[in-house]
Enzyme design. Structure first.
Site: not given
Length: 156
Positions: A72, A75, A120, A123, A143
């Site tokens: 991510c 984070c 995510c 976060c 995707c």
């Protein structure tokens, strides 16, 4: 210029509901809006924090074929490994499965359709959408927006 979900919802008169979105869930990594803006590039901010979508075929991660992990951009949580990446032909990095406990999903009913949004789990950053037209063994196509991730090469 792409129209963001926030712009569409503002035009529809439901911007106040969207403005409350980050406050609706508690995440391990929480920053104020000014802190997110300082941490992320403008493009990454629009995708991760405002649910925008990058242009297809614009991400270098689309052509990333080394062994490693996709994390991510908000984070650094590991999200996907290169072992589950495949070329979907859609123009966005695609995976048939996330790492365990890496992502969460919500129902996205914007743009007059129902889709499954992927974010995510640490976060809350918007990553993309998941569809039921992927390869075996899961049949899923995660995707993802490449701008929402960073790649770390490493042996798997």
């Amino acid at each position: 210029m792409l129209t963001t979900r926030r712009t569409l919802l503002a035009a529809a008169g439901i911007a106040p509901a969207l403005a409350a979105w980050p406050a609706l869930a508690k995440y391990e990594v929480t920053l104020t809006d000014p802190q997110w803006r300082k941490k992320l590039s403008p493009a990454a901010y629009r995708v991760l924090r405002q649910q925008d979508t990058e242009r297809p075929f614009s991400s270098p991660l689309n052509d990333e074929h080394r062994a490693g992990v996709f994390n991510c951009a908000g984070c650094a949580l590991p999200l996907f490994t290169s072992k589950t990446k495949f070329d979907s032909g859609t123009g966005w990095p695609s995976f048939w499965a996330p790492l365990r406990a890496a992502v969460a999903t919500t129902t996205d009913r914007t743009l007059g359709m129902t889709r499954v949004e992927v974010h995510c789990r640490r976060c809350g950053g918007h990553l993309g959408h998941v569809f039921d037209d992927g390869p075996k063994p899961t049949g899923k196509r995660y995707c993802m927006n490449g701008i929402a991730m960073n790649f770390t090469p490493r042996a798997l």
